[in-house]
Design a protein around this motif. Structure first.
Motif: not given
Length: 414
Positions: A52-53, A217-218, A221-222, A250, A253-254
């Motif tokens: 994810h990150i 996407r990463q 997310m960061r 997104l 996932a969070l």
């Protein structure tokens, strides 16, 4: 999902939350259980951060280290180390390799002088200059907070010895944790293998075999886990398009990974969780009180205009800070020991709003960001202070628009 699997997911979310706030955890105090759980869930945790990150997680018995690399590394906390102090911090980590189990400030200063004299590309450290000693002690204290150094005596005694060193005499003794020191730098490549400063973080953007969508996407997310507010206008085109197309993915996932709430509006998104951000709105100091009052004035300034404009020119900003100063004088007499006036309010309050992504400097003045409405004062209730149930963009966002699916170097006293 069984009760056992729900409990495991909750445990992992608590570890992720702890690491996002404190990327280096030691086995002591309240973190003992966190490290025990991290060792139990380390495979799943590593997969979550990697997928994810795009950050690496290091797990060992007595330390837990998340190698966080911000998506926007150029941003710096105004209350964080200066560029000079940051350079000294890294140089201290380098010279500590040649120290024994204990060291003193004067030894560190001598090693800094030697290494900066040897490498001509480095600005030379001069321990005879007061500012240099001040910055050195500030970074020694930061290393103490990170667990690399530990004063051998009582904290109060060490503080006095450090002040004496800055004044030109005195010294302080520390134990050195070399293992923790070796884990401090977070870079995709070892500094010795990088051709220059930019290459320390270049490999993060290289993707390491990931597809373009995965990298985008990463990167998003960061930003979402590491910035107070993410505005769509600030995102590169491919990130903005991906966010709009995959917003529910997104958010899921969070929410699942962090056990938190995410608010999304047309202007952007943010995690609404006071425990997660290291940039929470301060609530106890005179500057933060001034910032809250200024936030309300700025919101009112925008609301009063027809049509609405989010730009506030410098002359009008000074008028508003003068009004804030008059209000402050009714309840406090000074800010950090200085008389309260329009200039002082602007100097201490505006940087707080800018650091939190609530306003930004532009040519001729400032631009108010939509997130500022969260701190608008409510009639009869006083200033809003960021409780979890407050809407990020306020009941009437700035400016109004359709919604997405929601869910210095100043010598400060040491």
């Amino acid at each position: 999902m069984t009760a056992q699997s729900r409990e495991a997911a909750f445990e992992r979310s608590q570890i992720i939350r702890a690491l996002l706030v404190h990327p280096l955890l030691h086995r002591r105090g309240r973190h003992i259980r966190t490290l025990d759980l991290a060792r139990r869930h380390q495979a799943e945790l590593r997969r979550w951060f990697d997928h994810h990150i795009g950050w690496q997680l290091h797990v060992e018995r007595d330390r837990l280290r998340l190698f966080k690399i911000p998506e926007a590394p150029g941003r710096r906390d105004i209350e964080g180390p200066t560029a000079r102090q940051s350079a000294l911090y890294c140089l201290l980590l380098a010279v500590l390799e040649d120290c024994g189990r204990q060291t003193v400030i004067s030894e560190l200063a001598g090693k800094l002088t030697a290494v900066t004299a040897t490498h001509t590309a480095l600005r030379r450290f001069d321990a005879t200059v007061h500012r240099e000693r001040f910055d050195l002690v500030a970074m020694v204290r930061l290393l103490c907070r990170h667990g690399v150094l530990t004063p051998t005596g009582e904290a109060g005694t060490a503080r006095e010895q450090e002040k004496e060193y800055v004044a030109g005499s005195g010294d302080a003794l520390y134990d050195v944790d070399h293992r923790t020191a070796s884990l401090m730098l977070a870079a995709p490549v070892a500094p010795a293998q990088a051709g220059g400063p930019d290459e320390l973080i270049d490999t993060l953007g290289a993707g390491q075999g990931r597809t373009a969508d995965e990298m985008t996407r990463q990167a998003l997310m960061r930003r979402l886990v590491d910035e107070p507010v993410v505005y769509l206008d600030d995102l590169p085109g491919e990130q903005r398009d991906y966010f709009l197309a995959h917003v529910e993915e997104l958010l899921a996932a969070l929410r699942l990974g962090l056990d938190t709430r995410v608010e999304v509006r047309a202007e952007g998104a943010a995690i609404i969780d006071e425990e997660l951000t290291d940039l929470e709105f301060p609530m106890t100091s005179a500057p933060s009180f001034a910032a809250l009052v200024l936030a309300d004035r700025l919101c009112s300034e925008v609301d009063s205009r027809s049509p609405r404009r989010t730009f506030v020119p410098h002359p009008r900003l000074l008028e508003l800070t003068a009004e804030v100063a008059a209000d402050l004088l009714k309840v406090i007499t000074s800010i950090n020991g200085h008389p309260i006036d329009a200039i002082r309010v602007k100097e201490v309050a505006l940087p707080i709003l800018i650091r939190l992504g609530l306003a930004e400097h532009i040519s001729g003045g400032i631009r108010i960001r939509p997130g500022l409405a969260r701190y608008r004062a409510q009639p009869g209730l006083g200033a809003r202070k960021g409780a979890e149930n407050l809407m990020l963009f306020g009941a009437h966002d700035l400016p109004s628009s359709p919604t997405l699916p929601s869910e210095d170097d100043s010598d400060e006293p040491l």
